[in-house]
Design a protein around this motif. Sequence first.
Motif, PDB file in Angstrom:
ATOM      1  N   GLU A 219      16.559  81.376  44.038  1.00 20.13           N
ATOM      2  CA  GLU A 219      16.285  82.738  44.480  1.00 20.13           C
ATOM      3  C   GLU A 219      16.519  82.841  45.988  1.00 20.13           C
ATOM      4  O   GLU A 219      16.021  82.017  46.772  1.00 20.13           O
ATOM      5  CB  GLU A 219      14.850  83.121  44.140  1.00 20.13           C
ATOM      6  N   GLU A 220      17.275  83.853  46.372  1.00 18.82           N
ATOM      7  CA  GLU A 220      17.608  84.017  47.795  1.00 18.82           C
ATOM      8  C   GLU A 220      16.427  84.646  48.539  1.00 18.82           C
ATOM      9  O   GLU A 220      15.870  85.650  48.088  1.00 18.82           O
ATOM     10  CB  GLU A 220      18.836  84.917  47.927  1.00 18.82           C
ATOM     11  N   PRO A 221      16.017  84.072  49.694  1.00 20.23           N
ATOM     12  CA  PRO A 221      14.901  84.665  50.446  1.00 20.23           C
ATOM     13  C   PRO A 221      15.229  86.107  50.862  1.00 20.23           C
ATOM     14  O   PRO A 221      16.383  86.427  51.152  1.00 20.23           O
ATOM     15  CB  PRO A 221      14.803  83.769  51.684  1.00 20.23           C
ATOM     16  N   ALA A 222      14.194  86.943  50.905  1.00 25.90           N
ATOM     17  CA  ALA A 222      14.387  88.382  51.185  1.00 25.90           C
ATOM     18  C   ALA A 222      15.094  88.612  52.519  1.00 25.90           C
ATOM     19  O   ALA A 222      15.928  89.511  52.639  1.00 25.90           O
ATOM     20  CB  ALA A 222      13.039  89.075  51.165  1.00 25.90           C
ATOM     21  N   SER A 223      14.767  87.793  53.522  1.00 27.09           N
ATOM     22  CA  SER A 223      15.350  88.023  54.854  1.00 27.09           C
ATOM     23  C   SER A 223      16.854  87.738  54.909  1.00 27.09           C
ATOM     24  O   SER A 223      17.533  88.157  55.841  1.00 27.09           O
ATOM     25  CB  SER A 223      14.641  87.160  55.890  1.00 27.09           C
ATOM     26  N   LEU A 224      17.372  87.013  53.912  1.00 34.94           N
ATOM     27  CA  LEU A 224      18.809  86.699  53.903  1.00 34.94           C
ATOM     28  C   LEU A 224      19.598  87.674  53.035  1.00 34.94           C
ATOM     29  O   LEU A 224      20.812  87.633  53.009  1.00 34.94           O
ATOM     30  CB  LEU A 224      19.039  85.281  53.369  1.00 34.94           C
TER      31      LEU A 224
ATOM     32  N   GLU B 184       8.250  83.056  54.932  1.00 36.75           N
ATOM     33  CA  GLU B 184       9.651  83.481  54.855  1.00 36.75           C
ATOM     34  C   GLU B 184      10.572  82.455  55.546  1.00 36.75           C
ATOM     35  O   GLU B 184      11.629  82.108  55.025  1.00 36.75           O
ATOM     36  CB  GLU B 184       9.798  84.875  55.496  1.00 36.75           C
TER      37      GLU B 184
ATOM     38  N   TYR C 216      16.030  77.089  51.152  1.00 38.44           N
ATOM     39  CA  TYR C 216      17.329  77.565  50.648  1.00 38.44           C
ATOM     40  C   TYR C 216      18.472  76.743  51.263  1.00 38.44           C
ATOM     41  O   TYR C 216      19.388  76.312  50.559  1.00 38.44           O
ATOM     42  CB  TYR C 216      17.467  79.041  51.022  1.00 38.44           C
TER      43      TYR C 216
ATOM     44  N   ASN D 237      19.101  86.118  40.848  1.00 40.93           N
ATOM     45  CA  ASN D 237      18.552  85.485  42.050  1.00 40.93           C
ATOM     46  C   ASN D 237      19.307  85.874  43.314  1.00 40.93           C
ATOM     47  O   ASN D 237      18.866  85.599  44.422  1.00 40.93           O
ATOM     48  CB  ASN D 237      18.574  83.953  41.907  1.00 40.93           C
TER      49      ASN D 237
END
Lengths: 40, 215
Positions: free
Chosen positions: A32-37, B21, B28, B133
């Motif tokens: 899952e891609e972080p929201a900030s990216l 975050e 990631y 995702n």
Amino acid sequence: MKKMYGLIAAISTLVAALVASSACYLFIYQPEEPASLRNE
Amino acid sequence: METLVRQQAHKIALSLNYDAEQEAVMVYGLLAIAQIGITLLIVFLLGLILGVALEGLTVCLVGSILRRSSGGAHARSVGFCTTFSIVFCLGAGLLAQWLSVPNHPLVLLSMMVIVFAASLYFIHRYVPVDSPNKPITSPAKIRRMRKGSFITLAAYGLVSACFFYFGLASAPLRSLGISLLIGLAWQTLTLTPIGAILLQKLNDLPKFARKESKP
């Protein structure tokens, strides 16, 4: 140790930004891609 | 692998006073580094043993570079993805080497035409293939991804033509050319609904095997 951690954090953030600009991860797994990216 | 990466990232985030975050971004990136590094290293090392290191890496890189702009079907776990990528790249490398032994320029040319025509059609039809995702909805990004995919395909076409021309007199170059075609064909397949179903079935194989082995 803190300097080493800082370096790892900087490199991984840079790679995350590079990967975020592509359509997906390079291989067949997409976490899952972080929201900030997100740039949908 | 994912659990280990998350644990280490959490340790680093605590030490650097990162928020959730910032930690997620680090996870990631670290996961990408670990997955790419481990896959390429194992494909190279096992490839050296099997004598197909260059072929294996070619399959791996051809699929990965196009995937950056085209997207494609996804595996559900990082472990399955890494294992599958390694086995597929080495298997494809061995197949490419085996197919390169007889020198049949017409067969090779036909393979090239079929793979490139199919890739062109499916890229035009489906790219970009996103995932829950990492959804892609912005028209600007969709245009950029499509353009990137066509440029990558054109570059592969040029490289493939060189491999074909110089491969007429050299089996190792023919082998690399066939590896490129297999990598491209696989990546193109993951763009299609059939590829997505196939990957889903392969994903379920380990679960099925575990169920079967239970008394």
